[in-house]
Design an enzyme around this catalytic site. Structure first.
Site, PDB file in Angstrom:
ATOM      1  N   SER A 245      44.706  40.405  31.387  1.00  0.00           N
ATOM      2  CA  SER A 245      44.151  41.757  31.394  1.00  0.00           C
ATOM      3  C   SER A 245      43.639  42.104  32.772  1.00  0.00           C
ATOM      4  O   SER A 245      43.277  41.224  33.562  1.00  0.00           O
ATOM      5  CB  SER A 245      42.988  41.851  30.402  1.00  0.00           C
ATOM      6  OG  SER A 245      41.848  41.174  30.906  1.00  0.00           O
ATOM      7  N   ASP A 246      43.610  43.398  33.088  1.00  0.00           N
ATOM      8  CA  ASP A 246      42.796  43.817  34.208  1.00  0.00           C
ATOM      9  C   ASP A 246      41.338  43.556  33.828  1.00  0.00           C
ATOM     10  O   ASP A 246      41.003  43.386  32.645  1.00  0.00           O
ATOM     11  CB  ASP A 246      43.027  45.299  34.525  1.00  0.00           C
ATOM     12  CG  ASP A 246      42.696  45.646  35.966  1.00  0.00           C
ATOM     13  OD1 ASP A 246      41.922  44.891  36.606  1.00  0.00           O
ATOM     14  OD2 ASP A 246      43.189  46.674  36.468  1.00  0.00           O
ATOM     15  N   TRP A 247      40.462  43.534  34.820  1.00  0.00           N
ATOM     16  CA  TRP A 247      39.080  43.119  34.585  1.00  0.00           C
ATOM     17  C   TRP A 247      38.349  44.131  33.701  1.00  0.00           C
ATOM     18  O   TRP A 247      38.284  45.310  34.012  1.00  0.00           O
ATOM     19  CB  TRP A 247      38.395  42.929  35.933  1.00  0.00           C
ATOM     20  CG  TRP A 247      38.511  41.532  36.485  1.00  0.00           C
ATOM     21  CD1 TRP A 247      37.479  40.774  36.959  1.00  0.00           C
ATOM     22  CD2 TRP A 247      39.678  40.702  36.617  1.00  0.00           C
ATOM     23  NE1 TRP A 247      37.937  39.524  37.367  1.00  0.00           N
ATOM     24  CE2 TRP A 247      39.276  39.457  37.168  1.00  0.00           C
ATOM     25  CE3 TRP A 247      41.020  40.878  36.304  1.00  0.00           C
ATOM     26  CZ2 TRP A 247      40.179  38.410  37.418  1.00  0.00           C
ATOM     27  CZ3 TRP A 247      41.919  39.835  36.558  1.00  0.00           C
ATOM     28  CH2 TRP A 247      41.495  38.630  37.109  1.00  0.00           C
TER      29      TRP A 247
END
Length: 847
Positions: A245-247
């Protein structure tokens, strides 16, 4: 404990079976040694940028780092100096696989020097609208140029044992409300345009990881998008890498686990962990799905040397400021710079008797954009310093007009620690009861809180104390961060400011924090203090107040806590814009040639915010016009990665697009201006003549949070060529260099699914020069736009000829049939041999 799998087929939900590639099957015996809780623990970050290890299976902890323009390391701010690379548009602007591959190799060296396993790049989203704030991190408006550049970059990086991470999957072309925006795009457009760079880098370079984006795609959150992540990327492409995932992007536990996501970042909190264990126990997520995610993680660890202590080789690696790195970064920057105008061959400058240099960007040359792409370089050379070193008193340097609307952190040379006397500040962290947690010297004037610090008790306040290197008179003092600022000076003057978080992006406090500034009348060398009382943010309440925002109870957005970037503002300026413009006119009249440096800053080209106009900030256009009216010859250097408007274009003799050239910025620009290096770049994005004159423009979602990709596959030059937007000021692919070229002939040497075109060309100029031969395909069927299908670069001596072969990529000669849900050939059309679509040199019929 689970019994080992005895074959490669696992069931991931009630109706579906997945056949794992052999590379993943190899990991299953290790996975069988772990309990469900142990498996799940490995699928969420342990800290902001690290993953936990597992001694029982020989898995070491792993480290990730942001990396589009340099491998920053594990600290978001204030880390050790690392090499600052030219930005993405300069890499792709070279139109050279060897350059992109070299960048990947160098980034791997930088990563291994810091024990980093995964570099979070390249960014392969497209320049859909020139308003996109994060375009400086992405390669171009064209999917083929983007995919080919990314493939070479990934190949170079992974050949040296460091994982690349393609991001952001997918249709993530704008930043406004990026956590909630819904990109509405047809399946045909998605496959032909936005997924193609990911497909190319997965197929051609075997990228080891990808990053799922924040946004929704057609109503489904990217981290939960099973059709894209599981069905297309993993099954259809047969890809065995890992999707992280992106953060803080993950919003729901079950939907993300079942949707093809493999890893949640950052940690240690998040929507998996105990919630995912419980979902498996309830039967909502098959344990075999968890096993597949972990198999992909273990394969990534194996490839990067974190499994069973496999190493990819030993150092030493070049230091960021070594002679080798400086030469490489300087050369790479020049190769991507683009000369778009050069009347009467004003450039290169031929030993001018009197040269005048103008503009704030000449002094404060921008080497990088803002947001998570920022790094701490060992140095950043300015254009003013580089040209002064070469020309001495033949050069006059004149400051320009203001180029910013927001204050910036204090220059560390303007402040000193009152305790040690060193350049920088004294930073003191305070507990809730006012007691001191820590006091230390900082070389810079920016810190982070709540992200990568290691306090046993979370600070409630932080103070900056500094002795200014000021003259008596007005000084602007303030701070950058959310919370309550109290700014005071030894004179007794005090200013207080309340700075709340105003948006819905939990990264706002880190990436674009609010700021305050006020004027103080101070004696010379004044002692000042700025205190920030940190304000917590109740994200749950904020989201609840806006039900249109898609937030679940377990959303990772609610686990962000209080973190952010904090900086001291202290500055003194003695010249107004009017005075600067008058000084510029006087200096221009006395010079043989004037060089005006204009551009954007990290305010404009940054993460988490988009632009609203392509006009230059402040009065920079006026500066160019007034200098051009006074000088005999005027050259403009554009220090920006993305298109700007040029209302003064007819008034100047030459324009060089220099991008964001990295730590060697000044020397690289000086090399090009003086002729030591040729600007061999070609534009990677079309430059419109005015705001709004592009096939896609708006980036702000409507009330339904949707951005509609109504232009379909006709983005950028494709739409301009089809006349769905006015002809651009400069075409994609345009670039002059310092040579001139005659295309003698072009022939089709082989046809079939991947045609090859041979082009004979002659260098009719007086210098050795590099040409980039571009081939486009225009289908007969008007429903399909023109597209770049191949290119080749060649270096030719003056007066010499060369034969160049350009292989066309078959993936650009197909189209997606939405009714049949399959690829089919585009059919007949015309191959256009060109120097950008504004300069077509030959046409070849393709039956």
């Amino acid at each position: 404990m689970n019994a080992p799998f005895n074959d490669s087929t696992i069931t991931t939900d009630d109706t579906d079976e997945t056949v794992l590639p052999d590379s993943l099957v190899r990991q299953l015996p290790l996975i069988a040694r772990l309990s469900l809780e142990e498996k799940v623990r490995l699928l969420t970050g342990e800290t902001a940028f690290t993953l936990p290890g597992a001694d029982s299976i020989g898995l070491a902890p792993m480290a990730f780092s942001d990396g589009p323009t340099g491998v920053r390391g594990l600290k978001f701010a204030g880390g050790e100096p690392v090499a600052l690379f030219p930005n993405a548009t300069l890499i792709s602007g070279s139109w050279d696989d060897d350059i992109a591959r070299e960048v990947g190799e160098m980034l791997s060296d930088e990563a291994r020097r810091q024990d980093i396993h995964v570099v979070l790049g390249p960014t392969v989203n497209l320049h859909r609208s020139p308003l996109g704030g994060r375009l400086f991190e992405a390669y171009s408006e064209d999917p083929y140029l983007t995919g080919r550049t990314a493939s070479a970059y990934v190949s170079g990086m992974q050949a040296r044992g460091t994982a690349a991470c393609l991001k952001h999957l997918v249709a993530n072309e704008s930043e406004t409300l990026r956590n909630f925006v819904d990109s509405r795009v047809t399946e045909r457009t998605l496959r032909e345009v936005y997924l193609l760079p990911f497909e190319m880098a997965a197929e051609d370079a075997g990228a080891w990881s990808m990053m799922a984006a924040y946004n929704d795609i057609n109503g489904v959150t990217a981290t939960e998008h099973r059709e894209i992540q599981q069905d297309i990327v993993k099954r259809e492409w047969g890809w065995d890498g890992l999707i992280m995932s992106d953060w803080f992007a993950v919003k729901r536990t079950v939907a993300s686990a079942n949707g093809g996501l493999d890893l949640v970042m950052p940690g240690p909190d998040g929507p998996w962990g105990d919630l995912l264990v419980a979902a498996v126990r309830r039967g909502e997520v098959p344990e075999a799905t968890v096993d597949e995610h972990l198999a992909r993680l273990l394969l990534l660890a194996e490839r990067t040397g974190a499994l069973n202590a496999v190493t990819a080789g030993e150092g030493p690696w070049p230091a960021p400021d070594s002679d080798l790195r400086r030469e490489q970064l300087r050369r790479i920057a020049t190769r991507g710079m683009v000369l778009v105008k050069n009347n009467e061959n004003v450039l290169p400058l031929d030993a001018p008797d009197a040269l005048a240099l103008f503009g704030r960007h000449a002094y404060e040359t921008q080497g990088m954009g803002g947001g998570s792409a920022q790094v701490n370089p060992p140095h950043l050379t300015s254009i003013a310093d580089a040209l002064t070193a070469r020309l001495g008193d033949r050069l006059t340097v004149v400051d320009g007009v203001d180029v910013r609307t927001r204050p910036v952190p204090a220059d560390p040379t303007f402040v000193s620690d009152p305790v040690t006397g060193e350049p920088g500040v004294r930073v003191t962290y305070l507990a809730a009861d006012g007691s001191e947690l820590l006091s230390r010297h900082e070389d810079g004037t920016t810190i982070t809180i709540g992200w990568d610090d290691d306090f046993t008790e979370e600070p409630a306040a932080v103070t900056f104390t500094a002795r200014l290197n000021n003259q008596e008179g007005p000084v602007r003092l303030g701070g950058i961060a959310a919370g309550t600022w109290t700014v005071s000076a030894e004179t007794g003057a005090v200013q207080r400011h309340e700075l709340p978080i105003t948006g819905y992006d939990p990264a706002e406090a880190m990436l674009r924090p609010p700021s305050c500034v006020a004027a103080f009348n101070l004696p010379a060398h004044a002692l000042v203090t700025a205190r920030l009382d940190i304000a917590g943010v109740d994200w749950a309440a904020m989201f609840a107040a806006n039900p249109a925002l898609d937030i679940a109870e377990e959303s990772h957005l609610l686990a962000t806590g209080s973190f952010g970037s904090v900086a001291l503002v202290a500055e003194q300026r003695t010249t107004t814009d009017d005075e600067a413009l008058a000084d510029a006119e006087r200096a221009a009249r006395a010079a043989d040639t004037a060089v005006v440096v204009v551009g954007l800053t990290e305010e404009d080209e940054t993460e988490a915010v988009d632009k609203s106009t392509l006009a230059l900030p402040g009065r920079q256009d006026e500066l160019v016009r007034r200098v051009a009216a006074a000088a005999e010859h005027t050259v403009v250097v554009v220090n920006a990665a993305t298109p700007i408007l040029m209302p003064w274009l007819d008034d100047v003799d030459a324009v060089l697009v220099a991008g964001l050239p990295g730590q060697e910025a000044g020397d690289a620009v000086a090399d090009v201006l003086t002729g030591r290096a040729e600007p061999t770049g070609r534009l990677v994005t079309s430059y419109p003549r005015a705001d709004g004159q592009t096939p896609a423009w708006a980036v702000t979602p409507g009330e339904d949070l949707a951005v509609r990709y109504t232009e379909g596959p006709s983005i950028g030059y494709r739409g301009h060529h089809a006349s769905t937007a006015p002809e651009p000021l400069f075409w994609f692919g345009q670039g002059l260099g310092y040579g001139s070229w005659d295309y003698v002939g072009a022939t089709l040497v082989s046809g079939g699914r991947a045609p090859v075109v041979q082009v004979e060309l002659a260098n009719t100029g007086s210098r050795t020069s590099r040409e980039t031969v571009q081939v486009y395909f225009q289908p007969v069927d008007a429903a399909h736009p023109v597209r770049l299908v191949g290119y080749t670069g060649v270096l030719v001596e003056p007066g010499a000829t060369a034969k160049v072969e350009v292989a066309c990529d078959s993936r650009l000669l197909r189209c997606w049939d939405e009714d049949g849900r399959a690829w089919r050939p585009l059919g007949a059309g015309e191959l256009l041999v060109a120097r950008g679509l504004g300069d077509v040199r030959a046409r070849i019929h393709l039956p």
